[in-house]
Design an enzyme around this catalytic site. Structure first.
Site, PDB file in Angstrom:
ATOM      1  N   PRO A 269     -21.021 -46.942 -67.465  1.00  0.00           N
ATOM      2  CG  PRO A 269     -20.963 -45.969 -69.588  1.00  0.00           C
ATOM      3  CD  PRO A 269     -21.176 -47.273 -68.888  1.00  0.00           C
ATOM      4  CG  MET A 270     -23.779 -45.280 -64.045  1.00  0.00           C
ATOM      5  SD  MET A 270     -24.382 -46.246 -62.621  1.00  0.00           S
ATOM      6  CE  MET A 270     -22.909 -47.192 -62.202  1.00  0.00           C
TER       7      MET A 270
ATOM      8  CD  GLN B 227     -20.228 -43.857 -72.395  1.00  0.00           C
ATOM      9  OE1 GLN B 227     -20.555 -42.995 -71.589  1.00  0.00           O
ATOM     10  NE2 GLN B 227     -21.027 -44.855 -72.762  1.00  0.00           N
TER      11      GLN B 227
ATOM     12  CB  CYS C 177     -26.053 -39.938 -72.389  1.00  0.00           C
ATOM     13  SG  CYS C 177     -26.329 -38.780 -71.030  1.00  0.00           S
TER      14      CYS C 177
ATOM     15  CG  ASN D  67     -27.306 -50.572 -69.309  1.00  0.00           C
ATOM     16  OD1 ASN D  67     -27.442 -49.396 -69.645  1.00  0.00           O
ATOM     17  ND2 ASN D  67     -27.175 -50.913 -68.041  1.00  0.00           N
ATOM     18  N   GLY D  68     -29.880 -52.200 -68.394  1.00  0.00           N
ATOM     19  CA  GLY D  68     -31.183 -51.663 -68.029  1.00  0.00           C
ATOM     20  C   GLY D  68     -31.987 -52.584 -67.141  1.00  0.00           C
ATOM     21  N   GLY D  69     -32.223 -52.164 -65.901  1.00  0.00           N
ATOM     22  CA  GLY D  69     -33.140 -52.874 -65.027  1.00  0.00           C
ATOM     23  C   GLY D  69     -32.608 -54.126 -64.361  1.00  0.00           C
TER      24      GLY D  69
ATOM     25  N   GLY E 192     -25.948 -51.147 -63.842  1.00  0.00           N
ATOM     26  CA  GLY E 192     -25.833 -49.717 -63.598  1.00  0.00           C
ATOM     27  C   GLY E 192     -26.002 -49.384 -62.137  1.00  0.00           C
ATOM     28  NE  ARG E 193     -30.946 -46.655 -62.212  1.00  0.00           N
ATOM     29  CZ  ARG E 193     -32.252 -46.680 -62.361  1.00  0.00           C
ATOM     30  NH1 ARG E 193     -33.020 -45.968 -61.548  1.00  0.00           N
ATOM     31  NH2 ARG E 193     -32.814 -47.416 -63.302  1.00  0.00           N
TER      32      ARG E 193
END
Length: 330
Positions: free
Chosen positions: A14-15, A67, A97, A208-210, A231-232
């Site tokens: 979720p972004m 979310q 967040c 999650n992350g990286g 994510g990104r």
């Protein structure tokens, strides 16, 4: 509705301002199985805001998770009850967040400091839910020792009946770092997340992350994790990480990037016919041809001609012609 078969093996995070319904429809054309998440919606917004605008989505997006953000068990329970009519496949509570707005509302990453309150929230949500209630968290916040704080938090989640947790493998610094810096500066700690899977084998744990490639996803899955959340990378270079991702489930669904653009045309036409603007959709498509010949021309057309109030399918096709022309010249 697409059946959920280990959809957590790969998910798109979720972004805020990014993973709206147009973005999710676009992503779904590239992967049938990955779980897609909405932007975070606060419980008070669901209770008092324009519900269709906040909760509507295309049936093609399944499997899709809602979310929620909040820290009041009563509000969260009511929001879950309202959202049942929209038939999401999962409801996720945001405990990760780090934005100032989230802190002031006492939800998001600050809740890592209040595991008992989070447990009360998820219990209340579960009482109203007819789908799994999951949690997304950090490994800790501020001066917490993640090796102590994270297992304590997960113990509280297990006791509350949670069976699925997504862990962003960074601390969140609520004082001193911006939300953007919180996504990049705190070091990643994958070994700690892996240790949590060993300590809590009954939990479905996703990292999650990286993560920036499908190769990394496969490596993390082979290490024992149940799933990986992108994510990104999924937003800025979706073709590289979402096209072909269904092979994680043994499916041979891998359209070309040009196929994806052409498959978006009926969706764009319907959106324009309903009074929408082209840029509301194509802003999510700018990175589709990242690193490929013609990508700059693709972005230029969509960022200039595609943002005009009267822009339509012709502008999308003009952008695509830049890609096709570059391919022919190569």
């Amino acid at each position: 509705m697409t059946p959920i078969v280990d959809s957590h093996r790969l998910s798109v995070a979720p972004m805020m301002d990014w993973t709206d319904r147009h973005c999710r429809y676009f992503h779904r054309l590239m992967t049938h199985r990955a779980m897609l998440y909405t932007e975070m919606v606060t419980a008070p917004a669901v209770l008092h805001g324009p519900k269709p605008r906040l909760l509507d989505y295309s049936a093609a997006e399944h499997p899709v998770a809602l979310q929620l953000g909040g820290s009041d068990p009563v509000d969260l329970a009511q929001a879950v009850r309202i959202a049942r009519d929209w038939r999401y496949d999962e409801v996720n509570l945001n405990c990760g967040c780090p934005s100032d707005r989230v802190q002031s509302g006492c939800f998001g990453a600050v809740l890592m400091q209040q595991p008992r309150l989070v447990a009360d929230c998820v219990k209340a949500m579960q009482d109203q839910a007819d789908v799994p209630v999951t949690v997304k968290c950090r490994i800790g916040v501020d001066d917490q020792n993640p090796e102590e704080a994270l297992p304590q938090f997960l113990e509280a989640m297990v006791a509350a009946g949670v069976r699925h947790v997504v862990i962003h493998a960074r601390k969140a610094w609520l004082q001193g770092l911006s939300p953007k810096e919180n996504r990049e500066i705190p070091p990643l700690d994958y070994p700690l997340v892996l240790a949590m899977k060993r300590q809590f084998p009954e939990l479905t744990i996703c990292l999650n992350g990286g993560v920036t490639s499908l190769a990394q996803v496969r490596e993390l899955l082979s290490s024992g994790l149940d799933g990986v959340m992108l994510g990104r990378a999924a937003y800025h270079d979706p073709g590289a990480v979402l096209i072909g991702a269904d092979r994680l489930w043994g499916l041979d669904h891998a359209p070309t990037r040009i196929d994806v653009v052409r498959a978006m045309i009926p969706y764009v036409e319907a959106h324009l016919a309903a009074g929408g603007r082209l840029h509301q959709i194509t802003r999510h498509m700018l990175g589709l041809f990242h690193g490929l010949p013609g990508a700059r021309g693709w972005r230029q057309v969509l960022s200039t001609e595609g943002t005009r109030e009267d822009a339509g399918v012709a502008e999308l096709l003009a952008a695509l012609a830049r890609i096709e022309g570059a391919a022919e010249a190569a």
